[in-house]
Scaffold this active site. Structure first.
Site, PDB file in Angstrom:
ATOM      1  CG  ASP A 235      -2.123   0.912   1.009  1.00 19.98           C
ATOM      2  OD1 ASP A 235      -3.143   0.725   1.681  1.00 19.98           O
ATOM      3  OD2 ASP A 235      -2.035   1.798   0.131  1.00 19.98           O
TER       4      ASP A 235
HETATM    5  C1  GLC Z   1      -4.229   4.390  -0.335  1.00 19.59           C
HETATM    6  C2  GLC Z   1      -5.111   3.188  -0.088  1.00 19.59           C
HETATM    7  C3  GLC Z   1      -5.062   2.158  -1.183  1.00 19.59           C
HETATM    8  C4  GLC Z   1      -4.833   2.859  -2.506  1.00 19.59           C
HETATM    9  C5  GLC Z   1      -3.437   3.443  -2.460  1.00 19.59           C
HETATM   10  C6  GLC Z   1      -3.126   4.251  -3.708  1.00 19.59           C
HETATM   11  O1  GLC Z   1      -3.654   4.844   0.833  1.00 19.59           O
HETATM   12  O2  GLC Z   1      -4.968   2.534   1.165  1.00 19.59           O
HETATM   13  O3  GLC Z   1      -6.291   1.427  -1.162  1.00 19.59           O
HETATM   14  O4  GLC Z   1      -4.958   1.953  -3.582  1.00 19.59           O
HETATM   15  O5  GLC Z   1      -3.198   4.244  -1.313  1.00 19.59           O
HETATM   16  O6  GLC Z   1      -3.937   5.390  -3.754  1.00 19.59           O
END
Ligand code: GLC
Length: 752
Positions: A235
């Site tokens: 993430d």
């Molecule tokens: C965010 C989310 C994730 C997302 C990623 C990119 O913090 O937790 O679900 O795909 O970052 O935006």
């Protein structure tokens, strides 16, 4: 999609320098993998999100703050999950892929399948269900749909990311069985059935170790057990130690912590702290992903904005759940010259998606007030009153009085309520399940002047209904059902479509009934999943709690009947080929076409471990014309009956009776049949530390003890008193058993 042969990958790998390899395991920018032009490796683009493309071609943020390319905003996961329609998930997946191809995006960061441990989680709108079987069965076809068009997915957030509070640091303390039976199965189902190109690790820790560094999660379970072949990405910002993450099986750090991570990897290898083979494995996965993405990147594509909006509309129709319809006040059929009062700011300012990384820049937005006005035509008067201010919880007496005046003598009154964007979002959790106070006050005031209020809800996760539902004749829960929400709600309210949604999350009477509330959102960096298996309906059923509306519930404008249940058991547990077919006839006994969801719940009647009262293990959605009957058939397998044994550390089926409940909600199972399954013993191997009861329950142990004819078996009462004592303790007490005797008996036990 044609994957480049592994041999190709190895030849490319052999050409790369150590620094180049390290750079490939980081993104090159916020939304891109790293290129190595020297050897012809291109960067590919990834973008959110689960219910619509959030492609940012200039700015970049992971919180939905800056703009993105216009895209179709489909119902969010909690809405789409209420459709209980796998085919619809597949169609939406294909549409997302078409939009990704048109944008040059190779991986869509979704679907989100975390369990809804508490209704308060700010991102529940992005998650499919409170039940792992439903979540897995619906997310699988979405992944298949997307990937069938050469666009990858990122199954997220692996694992136990069930709150927003302190999400980047908190340690989810989850026992082995709860992980295996509640928080992992949806991931397991999608990985084993659809092989998502990527899995996204969660921010949080799991039992003290960051998910991004969790070798058991990322390698032993995901790859060694489930056979995941794709790439694990982090993430955004979830990597704290790139070297530890690589060693654990995390292949791609997003976004890149540039020089720090690359140099850390190079140094670790040079200093012998990281095996270069681990780096090569990760690089191979990155190269494979780039290879998988090539065909769609080369072909590109475009999409039909109107066609996708029509799909969003159809999806929104199937996402709505009719919770109440007293006196069949719905569907509305306003007579010529009548008046329809439309109350509530949501009718004019629709809330159709959630805030955060999933937030889409929609190609258009249907507004319920406009859609109703258009459909009702000029001979019906539509009166609108906002009734309350969206971003306030305080009652505005002027707005309220205006709304009451608009409703007082109206023939029909629609009250559009819900959660404002400030109430639920990525990044924070709710502190209450209640609708805002000003909306509840408005409802009270309207109920004083009109006795057939129709409430239309727009919210991402469960709200409390028990304090106000009695004031409404009808309640239509629309969730956050995307850019077409307004048109779909208008069609449903006017009977141009028949609601067919079913609750994918329970609606408890009060937050305190949710066992997770005892430990939500945790404190001091730890959140204990003390409720174990018992989340959602598993919680409310086990605790024998009334709910406002149960998991799986949803009304229709027609009625259905189930009959002629037929259960056939084939194969055996021991043979590894158990197959149980469940067939039932479903009839539309009403006057309009509609769809019903047949649900099958399994109850383990005889069990030596704590188990939920019943668990959803199969379902199918059936569309029927008035008077039509169809035979619905679903199948169960060994896993449908199994639980995770913390003695054997694997799934086991305990021989005995299982009741199959068949119906149209978790608490409306009019048909049932009990099957008796034989299965190999799951008793723990008996030994010197086993209890007297365990020895007596074991065939050999019992025989050996009876042959011993020791006083400890003198009478049943004595056995019941000392039965739970380990044999070693009894040997210390004497009673005709000493250690040499115990050791002799134990040596005569053959391993089972
Ligand atoms: C965010 C989310 C994730 C997302 C990623 C990119 O913090 O937790 O679900 O795909 O970052 O935006």
């Amino acid at each position: 999609m044609p994957d480049p042969e592994l041999a190709d990958l190895d030849s490319v790998l052999a050409e790369l320098t150590l620094e180049e390899k390290a750079s490939l395991t980081l993104g090159s920018a916020f939304w891109h993998t790293a290129p190595v032009e020297r050897v012809g490796i291109e960067a590919i683009m990834v973008s959110d999100g689960p219910h619509g493309l959030r492609a940012q071609l200039e700015e970049a943020d992971h919180l939905g703050l800056s703009s993105s390319v216009p895209a179709t905003c489909f119902p969010t996961a909690s809405a789409l999950g209420s459709s209980w329609n796998p085919n619809l998930f597949n169609e939406v997946g294909q549409a997302l892929a078409r939009e990704a191809r048109a944008c040059g995006v190779s991986v869509v960061l979704g679907p989100g399948i975390n369990m809804k441990r508490s209704p308060l989680c700010g991102r529940n709108f992005e998650y499919v269900a409170e039940d792992p079987w439903l979540a897995g069965e619906l997310a699988t076809p979405m992944v298949q749909g997307l990937q069938s068009l050469g666009i990858g997915t990122s199954l997220k957030h692996y694992a136990a990311n069930n709150q927003e509070s302190d999400r980047l640091r908190v340690s989810a303390e989850v026992d082995e069985r709860t992980l295996r039976e509640i928080y992992l199965p949806a991931f397991e189902r999608v990985v084993t059935q659809a092989q998502p190109w990527t899995v996204m690790c969660a921010y949080n820790k799991v039992n003290g170790t960051y998910a991004s560094e969790h070798h058991w999660l990322l390698t032993e379970v995901l790859r060694d057990e489930w056979g995941f072949e794709g790439l694990v990405m982090s993430d955004w910002g979830a990597v704290h130690d790139r070297v530890a993450a690589l060693a654990a099986g995390l292949d791609l750090e997003m976004p890149p912590n540039h020089a720090i991570s690359r140099d850390a990897v190079v140094d670790a290898i040079r200093e012998g702290r990281l095996d270069e083979a681990a780096l090569d494995t990760a690089v191979r996965r990155v190269l494979r992903l780039v290879g998988q993405a090539r065909p769609a990147r080369a072909e590109g594509g475009e999409f039909d904005v109107e066609e996708h909006h029509r799909l969003a509309h159809r999806a929104a129709l199937e996402s709505a759940v009719l919770l109440k319809n007293e006196g069949s006040v719905l569907p509305l059929a306003p007579a010529s010259g009548s008046t329809v009062a439309v109350i509530g700011e949501f009718a004019r300012t629709p809330r159709f998606q959630g805030a955060g990384s999933s937030q889409v820049n929609p190609t258009r937005v249907d507004v319920l007030l406009d859609e109703l006005t258009t459909r009702l035509g000029s001979d019906v008067t539509v009166r609108f009153a906002p009734g309350f201010a969206l971003e306030s919880v305080d009652t505005d007496s002027g707005l309220q009085e205006e709304a009451v005046a608009a409703a007082r003598d109206a023939d029909h009154v629609l009250v559009c309520l819900g959660l404002p964007g400030s109430a639920e979002s990525e990044g924070f959790d709710r502190t209450s399940m209640d609708l805002p106070a000003n909306q509840l006050a408005l409802l009270d005031a309207l109920a004083a002047v009109h006795d057939r209020l129709i409430v239309v809800l727009a919210n991402g996760s469960a709200v409390t209904l028990s304090t106000w539902e009695h004031r409404a004749a009808a309640v239509l829960e629309c969730w956050l059902s995307g850019q077409a929400a307004g048109g779909a709600a208008a069609d449903l309210l006017l009977g141009r479509a028949n609601p067919s949604g079913k609750l994918a999350e329970s609606l408890p009477l009060r937050l305190a009934d949710c066992a997770a509330s005892l430990n939500f959102p945790g404190d001091s960096g730890v959140v204990r999943y003390g409720e174990g298996l018992f989340i959602g309906y598993r919680n409310y059923d086990k605790a024998e709690l009334e709910v406002s509306h149960p998991f799986g519930f949803g009304l229709s404008y027609t009625t259905f009947a189930l009959a002629d249940l037929d259960v056939r058991v084939g194969g055996t547990v021991a043979g590894g080929d158990l197959a149980v077919s469940v067939a039932v006839s479903v009839t539309n006994t009403g006057s309009v076409a509609g769809a019903e969801v047949v649900q099958v719940y399994v109850r383990d009647v005889e069990t030596t471990v704590a188990r939920p009262v019943r668990e959803l293990k199969a379902f199918t959605k059936v569309w029927l014309e008035p008077g039509e009957t169809q035979r619905a058939t679903v199948s169960l397998d060994e896993r449908s009956f199994a639980f995770w044994s913390i003695v054997h550390h694997r799934w086991v089926v305990e021989a005995g009776e299982f009741e199959l409940g068949v119906g149209t909600s978790s608490r409306d199972l009019p048909l049932a049949e009990t099957v008796t399954l034989d299965a190999p013993s799951i008793a723990a191997p008996v030994g010197r530390d086993s209890t007297l009861h365990e020895w007596l329950a074991d065939e050999q142990g019992r025989r050996l003890l009876l042959e011993l004819d020791a006083p400890l078996l003198a009478d049943d009462h004595l056995v019941s008193v000392i039965g739970t004592m380990p044999m070693t303790t009894l040997a210390a007490f004497g009673m005709g058993l000493d250690y040499p005797t115990l050791d002799r008996l134990t040596s005569q036990l053959s391993p089972n």
